[in-house]
Every structure is written in C-alpha cells, then in structure tokens.
Design an enzyme around this catalytic site. Sequence first.
Site, short mmCIF file in Angstrom:
data_model
loop_
_atom_site.label_atom_id
_atom_site.label_comp_id
_atom_site.label_asym_id
_atom_site.label_seq_id
_atom_site.Cartn_x
_atom_site.Cartn_y
_atom_site.Cartn_z
N HIS A 185 0.92 -1.10 -0.03
CA HIS A 185 -0.28 0.03 -0.10
C HIS A 185 0.97 1.16 -0.14
CE1 HIS A 185 -3.84 2.16 0.79
NE2 HIS A 185 -3.06 3.07 1.49
N CYS A 186 0.80 1.92 -1.01
CA CYS A 186 1.57 3.11 -1.15
C CYS A 186 0.90 4.55 -0.64
CB CYS A 186 2.04 3.43 -2.44
SG CYS A 186 3.15 4.97 -3.02
N PRO A 187 1.39 5.20 0.42
CA PRO A 187 0.64 6.39 0.73
C PRO A 187 0.64 7.63 -0.12
CG PRO A 187 2.67 5.92 2.11
CD PRO A 187 2.55 4.87 1.20
N ASN A 190 -1.80 7.14 -2.25
CA ASN A 190 -3.31 6.93 -1.56
C ASN A 190 -4.13 5.60 -2.07
OD1 ASN A 190 -5.26 7.26 0.36
ND2 ASN A 190 -6.37 8.58 -0.80
N ASN A 191 -3.34 4.68 -2.73
CA ASN A 191 -3.90 3.42 -3.18
C ASN A 191 -2.88 2.26 -3.10
OD1 ASN A 191 -5.77 2.18 -4.87
ND2 ASN A 191 -5.05 2.93 -6.61
#
Length: 371
Positions: A185-187, A190-191
């Site tokens: 999960h890549c902040p 945001n996805n």
Amino acid sequence: MRSWRWQFSRIMRLCLRWCRLCPKRGVRHSKPQRKLRELWSYWKLLLNSLYFNSLTNSDTYLDCVFEPVYWIVDNVTRWFGVVFVCLVIALTSSVLVIVYLCLLPVILNTYPLQWIVWHLTYGHWVLMMVLFHYYKATTTSPGHPPQVKSDIPSVSICKKCIVPKPARTHHCSICNTCILKMDHHCPWLNNCVGHFNHRYFFSFCLYMTMGCMYCSVSCKDMFIEAYNAVEVRETKNVNFLDSYYQTPPPLFSFREKMVHKSVIFIWVLTSSVAVALGGLTLWHAILITLGETSVERHINKKEIRRLKEKGKVFRNPYHYGKINNWKVLFGVEETSHWLTRVLLPSSHAPHEDGLVWECPQALTRRDPMTI
C-alpha cells in the site's frame, strides 16, 4: 423458575470449586510450590480450551498484542494518504514553476540550438510520462477478487473478508479489502499497488527518478553560482557590520534573490528525491526481475529457509525468466510494444486477469509454490 440469586450463588460455588485444589483422601497435602504449579497448569489448560487452534503460533500472538497499534497505523495512513498526494502535487508543481520561470529562459538565451532542442524534447517527454503514470497509478483500481461464489480456483479463505483468495492475493488492512497480486500500500498514491496498476506505479517511479536526475544535473552549475552568491552576500553582510572600512556587499534585486533561492531549492529537492526514489525503483526492478512482489519476497524468504532445512530447493512458480518477467509486467507481446507501451503513454490492460496464473512449463506439481 429459580431466582437469579440462586443462579448467581451456584456460579460462585462452581468458581470456588474450580479454584480450590483439594487433595484426595489418603494423600498428604502438597507443598505450596506444587499447589501454585498445579493452579497455573489448571488455568493454562482452561484458557487453552477456550481459544486453542492448531494454527496458532507466535505470529498470531504478536498480531493480537499489536492489533491496537496496527489499527492506529492503518487509520493514520488512510487519512494521511490524501495529504501525501497533495504534497506530491504541490512539490511537483513548484519544480515546474521554477523550471519554466528560472531555468528555461537561461537555456533559451545561452545554450546552442541542438541543446535547446534536446532539453525541450527530453524534459517534456519525461514530464508527460510522470504526469500520465502518476494519474493512472492513483486512479486505477489494483483489482479485487470476486465477492460472490465463482468457479475461480483459490488457495485459501481470507479471515477478514471471508471470501476465497486466488493465488498472489493478499488482504490490505488499510484499504480493508483483498488485492490481486498485492505488492504494497503506497501512501504517496493513496492506493494499493496491485495487479492492474503495478505497471503504472513502477513507470512513475522510474520516470520521476529520471526527471529528478535530469533537473539535478542540468541546474548543477546554476546551483553552484546561486549558492556562492548567497554565501558571499551573507559573509559580506557580517563583515560590513563589523567594520566601516569594508566594501558593501553587492546589491541584488528582489527577483535575483528569489531566483538564487529557487535554484538552491530545486537542486536540493530533486537530488534528494533522485537518491531516495532511485533506491526504491532499483529495489522494485530487482523484484520484477525475480518475478516477485514485496509481499511475496517476505513469504518466499521464509519458504527458502524452511525448505533448506529439509534439504530442498525453493523455486518460484511465477518466475517466467528475467526478460519475460518484464514483458509480463509491461504487457509487451511484440517488438513494437517496447515503444508504444513502454516509452509512450499507454492504458492497455495487463496480460493476465490476476485471478489465474499460468506457471512455467519447467515446473512440476512437486515444486513448492508461493501463496
């Protein structure tokens, strides 16, 4: 009907009977330490009978203990994802403004024609690729397994979603759903990075690194000049205050001061991002070459150690070969696709559907598989 008082007293008597360790008739009383040991064994057995599971291990205990911490991290990451996306847009926009207002006029007025054409062509191509892939990476769904009953083969059941999980599918606690071929999960997006946006994520990292390196190298001379100008101005300001006989510092207009500070800002920012994001891009390039995701890398390392103790060798069933792994990621089926699908913006879908994966013919059923 018996009253609640009688029921309460009955429960209390049972509890006292459980807690009381009365020796049998004809047996001498045990020592206090033995009583405490028997009491501990009794309560341990009682607790194990309530939650015992054959799959319970130390990892399960740690997950239960740190569940509140995980909940806080997941919710903070979920809410701060919007902030991180806005930060990426703001920093990228600031770099573009400085390039067009400060660097581009210098290039157009001082560089030869061939270098002007090179900078305009290469710079705008990288900018187009960065904007396209970042937009697609943030807006494209990574892919989810079907929530209804289907004939799709699955390897397990998600204990949180309570739905079948196909191969390479993992649950994301931040998105609170299962992701096909989940990487992480890549902040900053945001996805989640999954099957349908993995290519967009890696291409964004690659082209953003190239763009930052390009800006850092191109404005190196201007950075040195601006840094020296700021340093000389500050030094002469201090000396001028110490003595009336020193020559006054050179006068710079407000615009020149802003240009100097802007050049220093863009060089420091792009150089830092090039180093940090370049390391991340290199790590993902290694994983792609090996046919793994970030989650599978962690799982496969444990599997390698487990099989090594048994004298066996682990083989990744999703490793199609170094070159073929890149072709699968980018969706390259013909030679011309390296241009139209890799070097130019393309919205084509991945080759696989993310639900069923074809294993190489070299592997057999006896070979261990990652899940």
